[in-house]
Design a protein around this motif. Structure first.
Motif, short mmCIF file in Angstrom:
data_model
loop_
_atom_site.label_atom_id
_atom_site.label_comp_id
_atom_site.label_asym_id
_atom_site.label_seq_id
_atom_site.Cartn_x
_atom_site.Cartn_y
_atom_site.Cartn_z
N ARG A 1 -38.42 -21.29 -33.39
CA ARG A 1 -36.99 -20.99 -33.36
C ARG A 1 -36.31 -21.98 -32.41
O ARG A 1 -36.74 -22.14 -31.27
CB ARG A 1 -36.78 -19.56 -32.89
CG ARG A 1 -35.36 -19.07 -32.99
CD ARG A 1 -35.23 -17.57 -32.73
NE ARG A 1 -35.83 -17.14 -31.49
CZ ARG A 1 -36.72 -16.15 -31.38
NH1 ARG A 1 -37.12 -15.49 -32.43
NH2 ARG A 1 -37.21 -15.81 -30.20
N ALA A 2 -35.27 -22.61 -32.91
CA ALA A 2 -34.51 -23.55 -32.09
C ALA A 2 -33.67 -22.79 -31.07
O ALA A 2 -33.26 -21.65 -31.31
CB ALA A 2 -33.62 -24.42 -32.96
N ALA A 3 -33.43 -23.42 -29.95
CA ALA A 3 -32.58 -22.82 -28.92
C ALA A 3 -31.16 -22.65 -29.45
O ALA A 3 -30.68 -23.49 -30.21
CB ALA A 3 -32.56 -23.70 -27.67
N ASP B 1 -36.12 -24.03 -26.85
CA ASP B 1 -36.81 -23.92 -28.14
C ASP B 1 -38.06 -23.05 -27.97
O ASP B 1 -38.73 -23.09 -26.94
CB ASP B 1 -37.24 -25.29 -28.65
CG ASP B 1 -36.09 -26.11 -29.22
OD1 ASP B 1 -34.98 -25.56 -29.39
OD2 ASP B 1 -36.30 -27.31 -29.48
N TRP C 1 -37.63 -31.85 -29.25
CA TRP C 1 -37.44 -30.47 -28.80
C TRP C 1 -36.48 -30.47 -27.62
O TRP C 1 -36.33 -31.46 -26.92
CB TRP C 1 -38.76 -29.85 -28.36
CG TRP C 1 -39.82 -29.90 -29.40
CD1 TRP C 1 -39.72 -29.50 -30.70
CD2 TRP C 1 -41.14 -30.40 -29.24
NE1 TRP C 1 -40.91 -29.70 -31.35
CE2 TRP C 1 -41.81 -30.26 -30.47
CE3 TRP C 1 -41.84 -30.94 -28.19
CZ2 TRP C 1 -43.12 -30.63 -30.66
CZ3 TRP C 1 -43.15 -31.32 -28.37
CH2 TRP C 1 -43.78 -31.17 -29.61
N LEU D 1 -42.30 -25.62 -34.30
CA LEU D 1 -41.05 -25.02 -33.83
C LEU D 1 -40.86 -23.69 -34.54
O LEU D 1 -40.75 -23.64 -35.77
CB LEU D 1 -39.87 -25.96 -34.13
CG LEU D 1 -38.49 -25.45 -33.76
CD1 LEU D 1 -38.35 -25.30 -32.25
CD2 LEU D 1 -37.42 -26.38 -34.30
#
Length: 106
Positions: free
Chosen positions: A73-75, A8, A4, A71
């Motif tokens: 939503r990813a950054a 995130d 991560w 997770l």
């Protein structure tokens, strides 16, 4: 290593620890995953708890089972940094920009 990165959006729920079961689950915008070793499979996470409008309502540090974290939503990727030009700009006649010839000798 968690994989991560800061920014995130993670779901911290019952699979992470019984203390986050049911309505105690939270969505955490990750600030940091502590790289120091702890009990096998567990990790300290620091981040902001988000409400249903994605607004931060609290900063928390949680100790969770890494395998249970989801997770959501990813950054977003960071914006590209502008490149500095190493080429010197000149005006017609060879004068550098910003330098005005006055005709005075020194």
């Amino acid at each position: 290593m968690t994989g991560w990165k800061p920014g995130d959006l993670l779901l911290i729920g019952a699979a992470c620890s019984v203390q986050f079961a049911g309505d105690r689950a939270l969505r955490l915008r990750l600030v940091n995953a502590d790289p120091r070793p702890t009990y096998h499979g567990w990790v300290w996470l620091t981040g902001y708890v988000l409400d249903d409008k994605d607004l931060a309502v609290d900063k928390r540090e949680v100790f969770v089972q890494q395998a249970g974290v989801r997770l959501l939503r990813a950054a977003p990727p960071p914006p590209p940094t502008p490149r500095k030009s190493t080429r010197k700009s000149t005006r017609p006649g060879g004068e550098r920009l910003g330098i005005k010839k006055t005709g005075l000798s020194q």
